[in-house]
Scaffold this motif. Structure first.
Motif, PDB file in Angstrom:
ATOM      1  N   LEU A 133       0.816  -1.212   0.000  1.00 13.99           N
ATOM      2  CA  LEU A 133       0.000   0.000   0.000  1.00 13.99           C
ATOM      3  C   LEU A 133       0.847   1.259   0.000  1.00 13.99           C
ATOM      4  CD1 LEU A 133      -2.866  -0.996   2.417  1.00 13.99           C
ATOM      5  CD2 LEU A 133      -2.677  -1.267  -0.041  1.00 13.99           C
ATOM      6  N   ARG A 183      -2.322  -7.113  -4.846  1.00 12.19           N
ATOM      7  CA  ARG A 183      -3.051  -8.295  -5.294  1.00 12.19           C
ATOM      8  C   ARG A 183      -2.233  -9.566  -5.049  1.00 12.19           C
ATOM      9  NH1 ARG A 183      -7.518  -8.397  -8.420  1.00 12.19           N
ATOM     10  NH2 ARG A 183      -8.145 -10.502  -8.971  1.00 12.19           N
ATOM     11  N   VAL A 201      -8.956   3.457   4.418  1.00 14.62           N
ATOM     12  CA  VAL A 201      -8.500   2.323   3.616  1.00 14.62           C
ATOM     13  C   VAL A 201      -9.392   1.106   3.836  1.00 14.62           C
ATOM     14  CG1 VAL A 201      -6.552   0.778   3.175  1.00 14.62           C
ATOM     15  CG2 VAL A 201      -6.131   3.156   3.754  1.00 14.62           C
ATOM     16  N   GLN A 216     -13.543 -10.187  -4.983  1.00 14.11           N
ATOM     17  CA  GLN A 216     -12.617  -9.761  -6.020  1.00 14.11           C
ATOM     18  C   GLN A 216     -11.490 -10.758  -6.223  1.00 14.11           C
ATOM     19  OE1 GLN A 216     -12.922  -7.307  -8.122  1.00 14.11           O
ATOM     20  NE2 GLN A 216     -14.827  -6.610  -7.211  1.00 14.11           N
ATOM     21  N   LYS A 266      -4.722  12.692 -13.005  1.00 13.69           N
ATOM     22  CA  LYS A 266      -5.684  12.511 -11.919  1.00 13.69           C
ATOM     23  C   LYS A 266      -5.847  13.781 -11.109  1.00 13.69           C
ATOM     24  CE  LYS A 266      -5.085   7.643 -11.312  1.00 13.69           C
ATOM     25  NZ  LYS A 266      -4.051   6.776 -10.824  1.00 13.69           N
ATOM     26  N   ALA A 274     -15.936  -3.642  -8.590  1.00  9.54           N
ATOM     27  CA  ALA A 274     -14.562  -3.151  -8.436  1.00  9.54           C
ATOM     28  C   ALA A 274     -14.488  -1.688  -8.885  1.00  9.54           C
ATOM     29  CB  ALA A 274     -13.603  -4.016  -9.247  1.00  9.54           C
ATOM     30  N   ASN A 284     -16.867   0.484  -8.964  1.00 14.87           N
ATOM     31  CA  ASN A 284     -17.569   1.235  -7.933  1.00 14.87           C
ATOM     32  C   ASN A 284     -16.645   1.553  -6.753  1.00 14.87           C
ATOM     33  OD1 ASN A 284     -19.900   2.341  -7.116  1.00 14.87           O
ATOM     34  ND2 ASN A 284     -20.682   0.504  -6.132  1.00 14.87           N
ATOM     35  N   ALA A 285     -15.908   0.527  -6.320  1.00 19.33           N
ATOM     36  CA  ALA A 285     -15.012   0.706  -5.175  1.00 19.33           C
ATOM     37  C   ALA A 285     -13.912   1.707  -5.510  1.00 19.33           C
ATOM     38  CB  ALA A 285     -14.409  -0.638  -4.780  1.00 19.33           C
ATOM     39  N   GLN A 321     -15.394   5.105  -5.103  1.00 16.50           N
ATOM     40  CA  GLN A 321     -15.731   5.479  -3.730  1.00 16.50           C
ATOM     41  C   GLN A 321     -14.503   5.697  -2.879  1.00 16.50           C
ATOM     42  OE1 GLN A 321     -18.471   3.433  -1.248  1.00 16.50           O
ATOM     43  NE2 GLN A 321     -19.792   2.932  -2.950  1.00 16.50           N
ATOM     44  N   ASN A 322     -13.535   4.822  -3.039  1.00 14.73           N
ATOM     45  CA  ASN A 322     -12.361   4.873  -2.176  1.00 14.73           C
ATOM     46  C   ASN A 322     -11.201   4.145  -2.854  1.00 14.73           C
ATOM     47  OD1 ASN A 322     -10.438   4.625  -0.195  1.00 14.73           O
ATOM     48  ND2 ASN A 322     -11.880   4.087   1.418  1.00 14.73           N
ATOM     49  N   ASP A 341      -8.119   3.963  -2.226  1.00 15.06           N
ATOM     50  CA  ASP A 341      -7.190   3.267  -1.324  1.00 15.06           C
ATOM     51  C   ASP A 341      -7.749   1.908  -0.919  1.00 15.06           C
ATOM     52  OD1 ASP A 341      -5.325   5.279  -1.349  1.00 15.06           O
ATOM     53  OD2 ASP A 341      -6.293   6.364   0.287  1.00 15.06           O
ATOM     54  N   PHE A 342      -9.055   1.898  -0.661  1.00 12.32           N
ATOM     55  CA  PHE A 342      -9.714   0.633  -0.338  1.00 12.32           C
ATOM     56  C   PHE A 342      -9.565  -0.330  -1.513  1.00 12.32           C
ATOM     57  CE2 PHE A 342     -13.302  -2.216  -0.668  1.00 12.32           C
ATOM     58  CZ  PHE A 342     -13.508  -2.661   0.620  1.00 12.32           C
ATOM     59  N   ARG A 370      -7.345  -0.419  -3.913  1.00 15.07           N
ATOM     60  CA  ARG A 370      -5.958  -0.886  -4.046  1.00 15.07           C
ATOM     61  C   ARG A 370      -5.661  -1.945  -3.011  1.00 15.07           C
ATOM     62  NH1 ARG A 370      -0.944   0.406  -5.220  1.00 15.07           N
ATOM     63  NH2 ARG A 370      -0.226   0.970  -3.143  1.00 15.07           N
ATOM     64  N   ALA A 371      -6.122  -1.708  -1.784  1.00 10.19           N
ATOM     65  CA  ALA A 371      -5.877  -2.666  -0.713  1.00 10.19           C
ATOM     66  C   ALA A 371      -6.599  -3.975  -0.979  1.00 10.19           C
ATOM     67  CB  ALA A 371      -6.316  -2.083   0.627  1.00 10.19           C
ATOM     68  N   SER A 372      -7.625  -3.955  -1.830  1.00  8.61           N
ATOM     69  CA  SER A 372      -8.309  -5.193  -2.175  1.00  8.61           C
ATOM     70  C   SER A 372      -7.755  -5.796  -3.460  1.00  8.61           C
ATOM     71  CB  SER A 372      -9.807  -4.932  -2.343  1.00  8.61           C
ATOM     72  OG  SER A 372     -10.363  -4.568  -1.110  1.00  8.61           O
ATOM     73  N   GLY A 373      -6.615  -5.319  -3.886  1.00  9.67           N
ATOM     74  CA  GLY A 373      -5.939  -5.928  -5.025  1.00  9.67           C
ATOM     75  C   GLY A 373      -6.501  -5.514  -6.373  1.00  9.67           C
ATOM     76  N   ILE A 374      -7.209  -4.400  -6.433  1.00  7.03           N
ATOM     77  CA  ILE A 374      -7.778  -3.944  -7.699  1.00  7.03           C
ATOM     78  C   ILE A 374      -6.834  -2.932  -8.323  1.00  7.03           C
ATOM     79  CG2 ILE A 374      -9.691  -2.654  -8.727  1.00  7.03           C
ATOM     80  CD1 ILE A 374     -11.385  -3.753  -6.342  1.00  7.03           C
TER      81      ILE A 374
END
Lengths: 551, 381, 375
Positions: free
Chosen positions: A333, A353, A370, A388, B122, B250, B252-253, B256-257, B259-260, B262-266
């Motif tokens: 991160l 990922r 986060v 995901q 961005k 994905a 949508n996320a 919205q966020n 950082d969230f 990215r932290a979920s691997g997207i």
């Protein structure tokens, strides 16, 4: 100049008497009194949350204090009672404050920054029509005044260079020079001024502070580096949990004693839960070598760790020392470098990922930033990452798959029950939950991934006592029942000692030492203050420790 | 009292004001000699005609790229599809579908490049999108003059080269999607409904009510724009469905966020590019639907300002710079196009000789956008 | 270090260099005589430069390109319509219009500034839309309010229906009032060339004013605000008020600029003259090598020169090259839009680049430290 009882000292420049402050129901300061004399350097030390910053905010009249109902107790300046309604009033009364974060304009020269918004001008007739801001700046006098302020500090630097091109030490001097230039400044508060400096820069700064004190300024010096405190200050005031626990001349004390005061607890709570379990024979789950992480405010310079399978490993340390940067860096991160192996497999850095796919999970300390999609339902938050990454909670049609709300709900209900998440149902928006329940949702999200190793950062920050116990118990349970390796990062040493097997203390971006949870508190305090601990006190899981002890 | 307050808050003041304004226009219409049924028909036609272009706002807002001021890029893609289809002299459904297919391909390609550009900038997306849209329209102006099209329907009659400003679709597929519900029903069902005896209703209900109900039912079944409305509805359904899939979630996320996400691997960048491609493709589909209903394709500087009504409509519907739902598209398009349809007929016949509708359009649409832009900072904090 | 400096210089002046080439090519292709080109350049410099100057101060205050300058142009036009109605002509008329436009522009500027202070971080797009919104309000006022609520009764101004201003207002009596004040007639390339020195003097005066303004306390505060609003605020600078002042100044200058432009043109196209005022001024400034965060007087002068040479020679060049004058016309529209798009992209890209450079430096720094210690 110094003395144990300063309250009657006529030479006292500044005095706090019986200061107390509560935010809502939480008491953060209780009856704190201390004083600073002219030419005296007083150190203010304590763990995070001990109340240092609240105390300084009170002295500086910050709006955050006034908006939350003010404080009780009395401040005296030159023996006169004072009460500041805003930082401006404090400045005018002669209190200068240098905050931890630089407040400089990068494209301005040193001179321009020192005199920001206090520039001398050449007055002209236009002033009466257009106001004072229409006057032209008096550049020569600006240079002269900046030079004077810097020479009072006893440092030489090119004041005409742009700040963006200056080394970090010079920036710190500019900040201080700015306060010195205010002719009224009599008391200077320095919040961790050496934290960002290299050793050589720090010693120049300490010299400058001595010089200022010799000129008659009173100085409050906040630092976690106890050695500097011993070297520089006349007196040290130790805060713990909002109480003043010690006030003594530095020549009558020692680093060890101050550290003990900082972390000491009256009763050893939760002793029975401390597990003395030896993991030295267990296989290595995560091996970290020469990790650096560029996380603003939590920079990691060089960290080496070996974390064993199935242990609960703690990362302790004061705020800003880098403990939070370690998990954020490993999980990709924040930009990071170095080598990280997970069960012998090299883990690619800067690739969240890949980390998640390898079986790691992360519960961030920044829940709202986060950890959560605040506008989405609880069930979507809990299931999102698993959906995901692992294609869970999807309903397949011929060509495409859509979200399976029923499966999400089932999963969410399970965790709502297990973790006692207080909510109106799995469809409630995550943003509407209380902090503790948001934290539980974040944990549930990580648990849903069924990770082999999980990082949990500041699991109990900002949540109430009941939720705290629940969260910690959940971590213990998942560790025991599913064999998940857990790495907990926390500012609360007691909490780490109650849940972890081993704890690494992070100081200034490095591992200061690794101790078993049962090690005496004083040892943790010493490591956090940049001191060393004798080898016999170190962890039973020996090999990882000796090389890294000390900075 | 509280529930009224809540209702107002959910609906939002701009919608209530504009909604009441529109309602009063409908009520005043008969008084100034404007037929209500004509007004409603106009509104519905405009709703179907412009709807898809408003829908083109949705993916980019959802992924956090902001309002799609770069809509002209999608429009250019769609126009290219139409031109090639006309050049091939394809008529009717085959022409429409060819235009659609080609338009989607061109738009996807343009959107891909545009998405990569927006990833480089961005934070400044909206202003850059506007000027990328503008400059691509100006660039295409030169291209329209030079492209080697041959069809007599499109090329300037004098000189023999360069495309016309306005190309009529009459000989190809004007009003292709126009059909009523009655036309769509199987013959047997249609004849069943037409022979339905409702005389008994007159016995149990007041005559006026029945007559009114009959006219409403007739209107619904005979309204020629229903085919286009259904097409628009289908596009809305597709977009809705997309946001129910894993990739849609994905995206949508990411909005919205980030950082969230990215932290979920997207991959945030990939999702943003995909959203820009989708928005641009929808823009292409939008202009093709528009052209078949309007009967003309307008080239040169006509697409320049086409993004603004679409942006204003979606905002009017209740979207914000970072938040949108399909219902915002529906409500916003209806209100915005309703006002555009009603003001010229009602206001101009009430205040003789005053063409005030254009001025109102400028004020309402741009006022709406400013409202959204100045609200954003507050929401973020 | 030298290589780096050269790179920075090239990066900063890449756009003027490209436009130098484009303008030279366009002049060559158009086949215009040297005398014609020189005369056009002198005329257009006088006509447009002031509008460009009006953009500099908001850039100084970190508010980017002020697309909302059209509000100033509108203030100037409203004042001019009133002055024409009162039949005050020539230089006195122009002066009166300037004086009258000031309070109008100040009010518009304050309103615009208040809106922009609510949209920190997206000032440009907001000021851009604000321009369209203001156009609606302006049309409403001029087309319906003038002659009905606001007394205007000169039949040459008012539409035949009794209220509302005509599409085109002739300024024949005021035409060139400033240009003709001191007109320098010289001979160049065997042709007489006119140089409107009076206008140039006014422009130079305001140019000096801007130079002086940079040295004032207010100018310094604007620079501080542009670099870091939180730091400026912490130092006690009233950030919102400073930004508001920047927009007010820009709007007032915009009104003057539009008046200078119109006295040169000689006709007021009531509903269109202001439309492109901001856009062409912004395009010109950017062509001169300015960026979203930095603009100088040199940028303004160079930009007006290069942009307008291209602007007037493009149609003929297009005709010569491809047989179609429209190509050239569209080309110059494309150039105006394209240069703004390019400047915005370049600005965003540079910002991201400097961030990534800082990141790389931090990484290298850390790696070096590690290496140093292990050695």
């Amino acid at each position: 100049m110094t003395g144990d009882d300063m309250t009657d000292d006529p030479g006292g420049l500044f005095r706090c008497e019986g200061i107390s402050k509560a935010f809502g129901d939480t008491r953060v300061l209780t009856d704190v009194s201390f004083s600073v004399g002219r030419g005296e350097v007083v150190a203010l030390v304590g763990e995070n949350g001990a109340g240092k910053s609240t105390l300084m905010n009170i002295c500086f009249g910050m709006p955050s204090i006034i908006e939350t109902g003010g404080y009780s107790g009395q401040l005296y300046l030159d023996g006169q009672p004072v009460r500041f309604g805003s930082p401006k009033e404090a400045l005018e009364a002669g209190i200068g404050m240098v905050h931890q974060e630089f407040s400089l304009i990068p494209g301005f020269t040193g001179t321009e920054n020192i005199l920001l918004n206090r520039e001398p001008v050449n007055r002209s007739l236009l002033e009466s029509v257009f106001g004072g801001r229409i006057n032209a700046l008096d550049r020569p006098r600006m240079e002269e005044r900046a030079g004077t302020a810097l020479s009072k500090l006893g440092v030489t630097l090119d004041q005409q260079t742009h700040v963006s091109q200056m080394p970090v030490g010079n920036k710190q001097f500019l900040e201080i020079a700015r306060e010195i230039d205010r002719s009224r400044t009599r008391l200077l508060v320095l919040d961790e001024p050496t934290a960002v400096l290299a050793e050589s820069e720090a010693s120049i700064l300490l010299e400058a502070i001595r010089k200022l004190a010799a000129d008659g300024l009173g100085i409050i010096f906040i630092s976690h580096r106890l050695r500097e405190v011993m070297e520089l200050c006349h007196k040290v005031v130790v805060l713990r949990d909002g109480h003043k626990v010690a006030e003594m001349p530095t020549r009558e004390t020692s680093v060890r004693q101050i550290a003990a005061f900082m972390v000491h607890r009256d009763k050893e709570e939760a002793e029975e839960q401390r597990v003395a379990k030896d993991f030295s024979a267990a296989p290595t789950a995560l091996s970290v070598r020469h990790l650096w992480v560029d996380m603003p405010g939590e920079r990691v310079d060089d960290v080496n760790l070996e974390i064993r399978e199935n242990e609960i490993f703690g990362l302790a340390g004061l705020a800003g020392q880098g403990k939070l940067g370690i998990p954020a860096g490993i999980m990709g991160l924040k930009p990071a470098g170095g080598e990280v192996d997970f069960y012998g497999q090299k883990l690619p850095l800067n690739d969240p990922r890949a980390c998640l796919a390898a079986g790691l999970a992360f519960v961030s300390e920044d829940r709202r930033g986060v950890g959560l999609l605040l506008a989405e339902s609880i069930q979507m938050n809990i299931g999102f990452t698993a959906m995901q990454l692992q294609k869970q909670f999807l309903k397949n049609y011929f060509l495409f798959a859509t979200v399976d709300e029923a499966a999400l709900e089932k999963n969410a209900l399970k965790y709502i029950d297990e973790l006692a998440i207080k909510c109106s149902g799995p469809l409630q928006k995550a943003g509407h939950l209380s902090g503790g329940n948001q934290q539980k949702v974040c944990l549930a999200k990580a648990f849903t991934l069924a990770p082999r190793l999980m990082f949990v950062s500041e699991p109990t920050r900002g949540i109430d006592v009941g939720a705290k116990a629940l969260v910690l118990n959940a971590l213990r349970r998942y560790n025991q029942e599913l064999g998940t390796t857990v790495v907990v990062t926390s500012s609360e040493l007691e909490e780490l000692r109650s849940v972890c097997h081993r704890i690494a203390v992070i100081n200034e971006g490095r591992v200061a030492g690794i101790l078993p949870a049962s090690a005496p508190l004083e040892h943790f305090g010493l490591l956090m203050s940049g001191e060393e601990v004798e080898p016999e006190a170190s962890a039973p899981c020996g090999e990882a420790v000796p090389a890294e002890v000390g900075a | 009292m509280n529930s009224i307050k809540n209702m107002i808050e959910t609906a939002g003041w701009p919608r209530i004001i504009i909604g009441l304004f529109l309602l009063s226009l409908f009520m005043v219409a008969p008084l100034v000699g404007v037929k209500v049924s004509t007004s409603i028909h106009d509104t519905i036609v405009r709703f179907g005609r412009n709807g898809v272009m408003v829908l083109a706002m949705v993916p980019m807002i959802r992924s956090g790229c902001g309002l799609n001021f770069g809509l002209p890029l999608g429009i250019i893609g769609g126009i290219l599809g139409i031109l090639i289809s006309v050049e091939m002299e394809l008529v009717g459904m085959s022409g429409f579908l060819t235009a659609l297919g080609l338009g989607v391909v061109f738009a996807a390609f343009l959107g891909w490049g545009y998405g990569i550009l927006l990833n480089m900038v961005k934070g400044d997306e909206m202003m850059i999108a506007t000027y990328v849209g503008f400059s691509s329209v100006a660039f295409m102006c030169m291209a329209w003059l030079l492209m080697p099209f041959k069809s007599a329907a499109m090329v300037l009659s004098y000189g023999g080269s360069g495309l016309r400003t306005t190309i009529s679709m009459d000989d190809f597929w004007t009003d292709l999607l126009s059909c009523s519900l009655l036309d769509m029903l199987p013959d047997a069902a249609a004849s069943f409904f037409s022979q339905l005896d409702i005389s008994f209703l007159y016995k149990i209900l007041p005559d006026g009510l029945v007559a009114w109900a009959v006219s409403v039912v007739q209107f619904i079944f005979l309204e020629q724009a229903m085919g286009m409305i259904l097409f628009f509805g289908f596009m809305c359904f597709l977009v809705w469905l997309f946001f129910r899939t894993k990739v849609g979630q994905a995206m949508n996320a990411v909005g919205q966020n980030p950082d969230f996400a990215r932290a979920s691997g997207i991959s945030v960048d990939k999702m943003r590019v995909l959203s820009v491609v989708l928005s641009t493709v929808l823009g292409a589909v939008g202009i093709i639907v528009y052209a078949q209903s309007y009967g003309f394709v307008q080239l040169y500087l006509a697409p320049l300002y086409m993004a603004f009504p679409a942006v204003a409509a979606v905002l009017l519907g209740g979207a914000a710079v970072g938040r949108v739902a399909i219902v915002h598209v529906l409500v916003g398009t209806f209100l915005f196009q309703g006002i555009l349809a009603m003001t010229p007929s009602v206001i101009n016949s009430a205040l003789k000789g005053l063409d005030i509708s254009e001025v109102l359009r400028l004020i309402i649409s741009n006022g709406m956008i400013i409202y959204a832009l100045t609200r954003r900072t507050k929401e973020v904090r | 270090m030298g290589g780096h400096k050269l790179e920075t210089f090239l990066l900063n002046s890449i756009i003027p260099i490209i436009f130098l080439g484009l303008s030279a090519g366009a002049i060559y292709l158009s086949g215009y005589s040297a005398a014609y080109v020189v005369q056009e350049v002198f005329t257009r410099l006088g006509r447009n430069l002031f509008l460009v100057l009006a953009l500099i101060i908001p850039i100084m205050a970190g508010m980017g390109l002020n697309f909302g300058m059209v509000l100033g142009a509108m203030a100037g036009q409203i004042a001019l319509i009133m002055v024409v109605d009162w039949a005050v002509i020539g230089l006195p008329g122009l002066l009166l219009a300037s004086i009258m436009s000031v309070p109008l522009a100040i009010v518009f500027g304050i309103l615009a500034g208040m809106v922009l202070n609510r949209a920190k971080g997206s000032e440009m797009v907001t000021s851009f839309i604000l321009g369209f919104f203001a156009k609606g309000v302006y049309d409403l006022t001029v087309l319906f309010g003038m002659g009905s609520i606001i007394p205007v009764d000169n039949p040459e101004l008012v539409l035949s229906r009794g209220f509302g201003i005509r599409n085109a207002v002739s300024l024949i009596d005021t035409r060139g009032a400033l240009d003709q004040m001191i007109m320098l007639n010289i001979e160049m390339f065997g042709q007489p060339i006119q140089i409107p020195l009076g206008t140039y003097l006014v422009i130079a005066l305001f140019g000096l004013l801007i130079v002086w303004f940079r040295r004032t306390k207010l100018g310094q505060d604007m620079r501080a605000v542009s670099q870091s609003m939180p730091v400026a605020q912490a130092a006690g600078i009233n950030v919102d008020r400073t930004r508001l002042l920047a927009i007010v100044i820009s709007t007032v200058l915009g009104a003057f600029g539009q008046l200078i432009y119109l006295q040169n043109m000689g006709t007021l196209s009531t509903y269109n003259s202001h439309d492109q005022a901001a856009m062409y001024a912004i395009a010109a400034l950017l062509v001169g090598g300015a960026s979203v965060t930095r603009a100088t007087l040199v940028n303004a002068v160079v930009g007006v020169l290069l942009f307008h040479i291209l602007f007037f020679s493009a149609p003929m060049a297009g005709k010569a090259m491809l047989g179609k004058a429209e190509i050239g016309e569209y080309f110059r529209v494309f150039i105006a839009y394209g240069v703004i798009a390019a400047a915005l992209v370049l600005h965003a890209w540079r910002r991201r680049r400097s961030e990534s450079i800082a990141l790389k430096a931090a990484a290298q720094n850390l790696a070096a430290r590690q290496a140093g210690e292990s050695a």
